[in-house]
Design an enzyme around this catalytic site. Structure first.
Site, short mmCIF file in Angstrom:
data_model
loop_
_atom_site.label_atom_id
_atom_site.label_comp_id
_atom_site.label_asym_id
_atom_site.label_seq_id
_atom_site.Cartn_x
_atom_site.Cartn_y
_atom_site.Cartn_z
N CYS A 115 36.90 40.81 2.95
CA CYS A 115 37.88 40.71 2.23
C CYS A 115 37.60 39.90 0.28
O CYS A 115 37.73 39.64 -0.36
CB CYS A 115 39.48 40.81 1.85
SG CYS A 115 40.65 41.92 3.29
N HIS A 257 42.14 38.59 -4.18
CA HIS A 257 42.86 39.08 -3.56
C HIS A 257 43.95 40.62 -2.98
O HIS A 257 44.86 39.43 -2.52
CB HIS A 257 41.25 38.96 -2.24
CG HIS A 257 42.17 39.55 -0.86
ND1 HIS A 257 41.86 41.31 -1.33
CD2 HIS A 257 42.35 40.32 0.07
CE1 HIS A 257 41.96 42.10 -0.51
NE2 HIS A 257 42.34 41.23 0.81
N ASN A 287 45.38 47.22 -0.23
CA ASN A 287 44.43 46.55 0.03
C ASN A 287 43.46 47.26 0.33
O ASN A 287 43.07 47.84 1.61
CB ASN A 287 44.70 45.03 1.74
CG ASN A 287 43.90 44.43 1.93
OD1 ASN A 287 42.60 44.44 1.39
ND2 ASN A 287 44.24 43.24 2.63
N1 COA Z 1 57.09 48.85 9.72
C1 COA Z 1 58.02 48.11 9.96
N2 COA Z 1 58.31 47.05 10.90
C2 COA Z 1 57.06 47.00 10.59
C3 COA Z 1 55.63 46.99 9.85
C4 COA Z 1 55.57 47.73 9.50
N3 COA Z 1 54.79 48.50 8.54
N4 COA Z 1 54.58 46.39 10.59
C5 COA Z 1 55.20 45.83 11.21
N5 COA Z 1 56.85 46.06 11.45
C6 COA Z 1 57.63 44.78 12.21
C7 COA Z 1 56.95 44.32 13.36
O1 COA Z 1 56.58 44.75 14.41
C8 COA Z 1 57.88 43.07 13.52
O2 COA Z 1 58.86 43.70 13.74
P1 COA Z 1 59.42 42.42 15.35
O3 COA Z 1 60.33 41.30 14.95
O4 COA Z 1 60.12 43.29 16.48
O5 COA Z 1 58.73 41.50 16.43
C9 COA Z 1 58.15 42.78 12.18
O6 COA Z 1 58.49 44.08 11.67
C10 COA Z 1 57.64 41.57 11.59
O7 COA Z 1 56.16 41.95 11.54
P2 COA Z 1 55.21 40.48 10.87
O8 COA Z 1 54.24 41.40 11.54
O9 COA Z 1 55.93 39.68 11.40
O10 COA Z 1 55.51 41.80 10.01
P3 COA Z 1 55.11 40.59 8.08
O11 COA Z 1 55.98 40.33 7.45
O12 COA Z 1 53.71 39.77 8.68
O13 COA Z 1 54.23 41.83 7.55
C11 COA Z 1 51.12 42.36 6.96
C12 COA Z 1 53.10 42.86 8.16
C13 COA Z 1 50.75 42.74 7.88
C14 COA Z 1 51.87 43.23 5.75
C15 COA Z 1 50.93 40.99 6.93
O14 COA Z 1 51.20 40.02 7.85
C16 COA Z 1 50.20 41.51 6.27
O15 COA Z 1 50.19 40.99 5.31
N6 COA Z 1 49.31 40.10 6.67
C17 COA Z 1 48.40 39.32 5.91
C18 COA Z 1 47.13 39.95 5.84
C19 COA Z 1 45.99 39.72 4.68
O16 COA Z 1 45.95 38.10 5.20
N7 COA Z 1 44.86 40.22 4.94
C20 COA Z 1 43.87 39.28 4.20
C21 COA Z 1 42.55 39.70 4.70
S1 COA Z 1 42.48 41.99 5.36
#
Ligand code: COA
Length: 337
Positions: A115, A257, A287
């Protein structure tokens, strides 16, 4: 007055595949997720995915053609293509894209920096121009991430998307609108497992076994990536601002990004970028990895909402881990027809 030589952005173009996928459309609607979760946790409402048979190279050709048209040129000395999803493991995709664009036997290579790839590819083009190895460079960021995303993994399927963006760099001077003024890049390979396509490379036998188990998809440790992204994008943005002697409050255009709206807000707040300078389109395109910064650039050029010469900050973080920032002035270019 003596002018300082620099690489200057003189053309921009982008392309999105025609398949529009809303949060409520299949296959996302089949997951244990919902529109409200996706919007509130990522900011994403829609994204574009390629159709079967449509590749990163196809998207790159479209974006590259538009950028060349906007710069009103038909030849370059180098094509740099940043992608995480090349058309083939080998050869690189850039030579094929150059050939499709009718650029002859021009130098062409791929950059693999996830990215952050667009900032790395821009840095490569900038360096070739400064070293006297090229007068004009076509820099493309293109991705078909849907081809390496597991549609049953709600942590990645809702986030990643496809698209391409491109700019033309030409030798000019630092006083011109569109000049690249400073670039800062970094990496931390100890974090390689945070977002990885484990199988399909040369590290075996473990990864051969993973390949047999279908590990050819991108797996991401979302929360860890989130905190690394915020930390590194903030640090590298501050570094590049320091290089050009800008206080954060003079930044007039900020393109991070487009990973997640919450990451973008946090970075902009920590760096101190003024609200009106914050540009983005993660809501509409998701993304798109190395395509994301040039996609925003092209959209804003079309809107004509930022004036030529405006102080501009680009910043990115991606798998690797890798990160990069660019300080530049907003280009003076007409939108591609
Ligand atoms: N829908 C519903 N629940 C979801 C989900 C979805 N699409 N994805 C994850 N969850 C759940 C998880 O299982 C977790 O459940 P739990 O608390 O029962 O374990 C909860 O939601 C929180 O998960 P988490 O992974 O902490 O969510 P988040 O708020 O961090 O969002 C992303 C997930 C992937 C959107 C986020 O982490 C993100 O954007 N990460 C960074 C990406 C990045 O930096 N990219 C740059 C380079 S590629």
């Amino acid at each position: 007055m003596s002018l300082v030589s620099a690489a200057v952005i003189t053309g921009v173009g982008s392309y999105l595949p025609s398949r529009l996928v809303r949060n409520t459309d299949e296959p996302l609607s089949l997951l244990d997720t919902d529109d409200e979760w996706i919007r509130s946790r990522t900011g994403i409402r829609t994204r574009h995915w390629v159709e079967p048979g449509e590749s990163t190279g196809d998207l790159a050709v479209q974006a590259g053609r538009r950028a060349l048209r906007s710069a009103e040129i038909t030849s370059v000395d180098l094509v740099v293509l940043s992608t995480t999803t090349p058309d083939h493991h080998s050869p690189g995709t850039a030579p094929w894209v150059a050939a499709q664009l009718g650029l002859g036997n021009v130098a062409a290579f791929d950059v693999s920096a996830a990215c952050s790839g667009f900032t790395y590819a821009l840095a490569a083009g900038d360096a070739w121009i400064k070293a006297g190895m090229a007068e004009r460079v076509l820099v493309i960021g293109a991705e078909a991430l849907s081809t390496i995303t597991d549609p049953s993994d709600r942590g990645t399927a809702v986030v990643f998307a496809d698209g391409a963006g491109a700019v033309v760099l030409q030798r000019g001077c630092a006083e011109e609108p569109g000049a690249l003024l400073a670039v800062r890049l970094g990496s931390d390979g100890t974090q390689k497992d945070l977002a990885i396509v484990a199988a399909g490379g040369s590290r075996w036998p473990e990864e051969r076994q993973q390949a047999a188990r279908g590990e050819r998809c991108l797996r991401m440790q979302g929360p860890q990536m989130f905190s690394h992204a915020v930390r590194r994008m903030t640090e590298v943005s501050r570094l590049v601002l320091e290089s050009v002697g800008w206080q954060p409050d003079v930044v007039e255009a900020f393109i991070g990004h487009q990973a997640n709206q919450r990451i973008l807000d946090k970075v902009a707040d920590l760096v101190g970028v003024p609200g009106p300078a914050r540009l983005g389109n993660v809501r509409d395109v998701g993304n798109t990895s190395s395509a994301s910064i040039p996609l925003v650039l092209d959209e804003v050029v079309r809107e004509k909402s930022v004036g030529a010469g405006a102080r501009t900050l680009l910043t990115a973080f991606g798998a690797g881990a890798v990160w990069g920032s660019v300080a530049m002035t907003w280009p003076d270019i007409r939108p591609p027809s």
